[in-house]
Design an enzyme around this catalytic site. Sequence first.
Site, PDB file in Angstrom:
ATOM      1  N   CYS A 134       0.794  19.419  41.191  1.00 22.89           N
ATOM      2  CA  CYS A 134       0.113  18.499  42.112  1.00 22.89           C
ATOM      3  C   CYS A 134      -1.382  18.812  42.214  1.00 22.89           C
ATOM      4  CB  CYS A 134       0.822  18.475  43.467  1.00 22.89           C
ATOM      5  SG  CYS A 134       0.340  17.045  44.454  1.00 22.89           S
ATOM      6  N   HIS A 245       6.449  17.618  42.190  1.00 20.95           N
ATOM      7  CA  HIS A 245       6.690  18.941  42.791  1.00 20.95           C
ATOM      8  C   HIS A 245       8.061  19.509  42.438  1.00 20.95           C
ATOM      9  CE1 HIS A 245       3.313  19.323  45.678  1.00 20.95           C
ATOM     10  NE2 HIS A 245       3.318  18.006  45.663  1.00 20.95           N
ATOM     11  N   GLU A 247       9.064  22.400  42.706  1.00 22.86           N
ATOM     12  CA  GLU A 247       9.448  23.476  43.642  1.00 22.86           C
ATOM     13  C   GLU A 247      10.029  22.930  44.940  1.00 22.86           C
ATOM     14  OE1 GLU A 247       6.513  22.296  43.311  1.00 22.86           O
ATOM     15  OE2 GLU A 247       5.796  22.000  45.362  1.00 22.86           O
TER      16      GLU A 247
END
Length: 355
Positions: A134, A245, A247
């Site tokens: 990002c 993202h 994660e």
Amino acid sequence: MIKISVVLFCFLVLGVNCFNNSTKFNSRPFIGIYTAPSTYSKFPGLNYSYIAASYVKFVESAGAQAVPIPYDATLEYLDTLFSKINGILFPGGSVEFTFDDSVDKIFSRNANYLIQKAKNATDQGDFFPIWGTCQGFELIHYIESGFNSTVLKSGYNDTTSHPTKKIDNSSKLFEKMPAFLKNHMKNFPYAYYHHDKGVIPQSYVEIPKLSQNYRYTSMGYTDSHREFIATFEAINYPIFGTQFHPEKNAFEWKIEAARDFKSTLVSQYFANFFVQQAKQNFHSFNGTSDENKYLIYQYPTYSLATSSYTEIYILKNFGNPEVDYTQAYVPKTKKSKSLIAKMILQNQFEDDEGF
Ligand SMILES: *[C@@H]1O[C@H](CO)[C@@H](O)[C@H](O)[C@H]1NC(C)=O
Ligand SMILES: *[C@@H]1O[C@H](CO)[C@@H](O)[C@H](O)[C@H]1NC(C)=O
Ligand SMILES: *[C@@H]1O[C@H](CO)[C@@H](O)[C@H](O)[C@H]1NC(C)=O
Ligand SMILES: *[C@@H]1O[C@H](CO)[C@@H](O)[C@H](O)[C@H]1NC(C)=O
Ligand SMILES: *[C@@H]1O[C@H](CO)[C@@H](O)[C@H](O)[C@H]1NC(C)=O
Ligand SMILES: *[C@@H]1O[C@H](CO)[C@@H](O)[C@H](O)[C@H]1NC(C)=O
Ligand SMILES: *[C@@H]1O[C@H](CO)[C@@H](O)[C@H](O)[C@H]1NC(C)=O
Ligand SMILES: *[C@@H]1O[C@H](CO)[C@@H](O)[C@H](O)[C@H]1NC(C)=O
């Protein structure tokens, strides 16, 4: 079912061989995670920086240990740290990459220094990988376009999950990804986005420096069907980035991300892919007492009601005399008011925007 089992066996049990035939790997990899000035009123940027804990969990989930890289460190400190770690992750966040104030300036300058150091190392046979998520993806684009902020286009903001299209099977990132995971990314809104700016293919036409050194490897789309780049990689270096993202799916619980079996595996693929790159670097600390001076474990975590992250690490500022910390980022005055208003209205967060 048999097909999935074979791929899973390869992926989970023989992971190493799925990515690289070489047998020589660093089995104790350390990933440096770049901090950002804290945006939390309880821990002001004047005195603190932070790392969203999901990035730490992401690299840990693939068998690496995390080491914070203070955004405000001196170059001397960065040189020392670089000689000990095996890869760098530039995480998401909401820093403005301008040279307008002392804090933004040191953030961009140090990130650039680390990226150029990593490329120089790889040139000299010291293979050194970088991952950007990002804001990290945007940061690498900005720096590698010659600090050209027009590479980051407005109008591509997005806060939701989307399928990923035009996946480049010949890219380093996707070449070894099991077909059922690629198909999942294509057909299912796996990728969770939370960004204000986007990078578009036209910039690769307009900025030769970018297209000579990088290529984009898949596409994302906003709700209004505007196309932007979802993933990219360096042509000659182990540098990778995702606008989405990976994660968040397994580690952020204040947002709606895809949590199904295959989506979790896709996220784990990206973590394992990056850590597997880092396992090809052989920098090391001088024993465990040296490791302990730098590792993330010594820092406290907080779970703040005012944060969109489930958990954050808080670190004291480096105390670099070059930095005027009174200029530390204050999100409420710098980000679009409508976006902040929307976040506060829907989620009652006020100290960050979860980028
Ligand atoms: C790995 O080995 C297999 C079989 O020997 C070969 O087909 C493949 O091209 C090799 N891959 C890499 C990345 O070297
Ligand atoms: C916060 O940072 C300022 C500026 O560096 C410093 O003067 C002050 O002592 C710090 N406060 C705390 C509580 O660390
Ligand atoms: C990278 O290498 C170039 C060319 O040798 C050199 O000018 C530059 O200072 C190096 N950058 C870093 C950050 O070490
Ligand atoms: C900056 O990027 C824009 C496209 O986004 C391009 O038109 C312009 O030439 C670039 N400037 C430089 C100095 O490369
Ligand atoms: C994008 O930003 C505009 C202007 O701030 C806002 O109206 C719109 O809701 C945002 N879209 C998304 C998907 O966040
Ligand atoms: C890329 O790989 C996927 C999964 O193996 C496959 O379904 C798709 O057809 C391939 N795309 C191209 C353009 O070859
Ligand atoms: C495999 O690992 C070696 C170092 O151990 C590295 O030189 C090589 O580039 C890697 N190959 C691939 C395809 O990642
Ligand atoms: C590594 O640590 C040992 C003590 O554990 C010390 O004697 C040695 O000088 C250190 N080496 C370097 C290169 O710092």
